[in-house]
Design a protein around this motif. Structure first.
Motif: not given
Length: 153
Positions: A61-78, A146-151
């Motif tokens: 799951x992407x938990x934080x995404x800011x275009x041209x700066x960062x993408x953060x994720x975590x494992x949610x299954x497996x 280029x969407x924004x996902x906020x924590x």
């Protein structure tokens, strides 16, 4: 838990490096052991890996995404337990520094041995080197989101 860090400088503009990284389904082209990444929706990806003869499937799951700066994720299954962030830093108009930081929790004896011998670290270094080769050879991204996902969204 182990933390793996690696950075590469790529000879492409910031937006090109960032856009390519958002094309998760292209990861098998440069990530060793990754057989498939399927983007389920804007936040979720399903991964299939085969490393050392062991096939695994897990979801992130992407938990934080800011275009041209960062993408953060975590494992949610497996049975793969990780979280991480990739960040992008312009060096000039045609060069970008891509930095990856991952926290990996080995889940079995083989994973623990790979971690202790530095295999995970070497794999990530190789993946980043191959990303550099992949994007520089192409010279342009395959696409981009280029969407924004906020924590906490």
């Amino acid at each position: 838990m182990s933390t793996v860090k690696e950075a590469v400088e790529v000879e492409v503009p910031l937006h090109t490096a960032y856009n390519q990284w958002t094309m998760f389904e292209s990861f098998p082209h440069f990530m060793e052991g990754v057989e498939e990444v399927r983007q389920v929706d804007d936040r979720h990806n399903h991964w299939v890996t085969k490393i050392g003869g062991v096939k695994r499937e897990f979801d992130t799951e992407i938990i934080d995404q800011l275009p041209d700066e960062r993408i953060a994720w975590r494992t949610i299954s497996g049975d793969t337990h990780q979280k991480g962030m990739v960040s992008f830093h312009p060096l000039d108009d045609t060069h970008t520094r891509v930095e990856l930081v991952m926290d990996v929790e080995p889940s079995g004896m083989a994973d623990k041995a790979a971690d202790m011998t530095g295999m995970i670290d070497r794999r990530v270094k190789g993946d980043m080197r191959r990303f550099k080769e992949y994007i520089e050879k192409q010279g342009a991204e395959d696409g981009g989101w280029r969407g924004r996902i906020r924590p906490g969204d």
